[in-house]
Design a protein around this motif. Sequence first.
Motif: not given
Lengths: 207, 81
Positions: A70-99
């Motif tokens: 959904k946000s690939i259009a907004r990806f700036e390319g300032g960081s590597k794609l892998s770094t960006w995805l890693h952070r999104i995955a950590v966020n998703a996992a943390l959200m699941k943990l909290r729930s």
Amino acid sequence: MADAISIENNAASPDDEGELLAALRAGDDAAYRSLVMTHTPALLTVARRILSSEEDARDAVQEAFVSAFKSIARFEGGSKLSTWLHRIAVNAALMKLRSRKRSQETSIEELLPTFRDDGHASQPSSRWRDAAAEAQRREVRDLVRQSIDRLPEIYRTVLLLRDIEEYSTEETAELLEINANAVKTRLHRARQALRSLLDPHMRETSA
Amino acid sequence: MTCREFIEFIEDYRSGKLPEAQRQAFDLHLGKCPSCVCYLDGYEKTILLGRKSLCEGDDRIPEEVPAELIEAILAARKKGE
Ligand SMILES: [Zn+2]
């Protein structure tokens, strides 16, 4: 992990990444398949570390990709794609943990060192065996992982993000929505608690 | 300096963030407290063991990429369009 590593290496150059990004933004199916194939192993690894259930880890990775698409259009390319995805995955996992409902945990206090009134250690510490050599043994690695799993969640997540995923104090604070001082305090307590759990097995005098 | 103080600020000491005078007080404590020498040693080995057990050799992690997950992710993209 050999497959995952070779795929990762093939996709790493910045020029390739620019081309991939353009294709993704154009909605190219093959580009999406390549992105998912390339990054799923690493994202699944981090999600599994945070979440103990395999099903939850897979759900978190899927949710991470959906939110990344959904946000690939907004990806700036300032960081590597892998770094960006890693952070999104950590966020998703943390959200699941909290729930999730918290299970019964060991209290961190029980695992911290204790002191006499004069500030000296109540139990003198003993020297540990060589850690690099011990880490070669599967049963030691199992013990370390089980011990990390026993840490109360708010401490375990900080330890994982700082010491294992190697996020900075500030990045960890942002991911967990706590302040930097809380990250430092929790990391220190988590390491102390883990040290206490490993101590009986790592003392030079023990078998 | 007490062991309690030493252990509380162990991370600042390790990371070299302490002002010179304080660092010297820590060094001095280490010079005469074998227990804190061992505590610091175990603290650093704890960090190393965590890394080695989770990053380099996580035996729990299967090697193959789960094909059904990849298909599910790609299908979810189609659904979301
Ligand atoms: Zn001491």
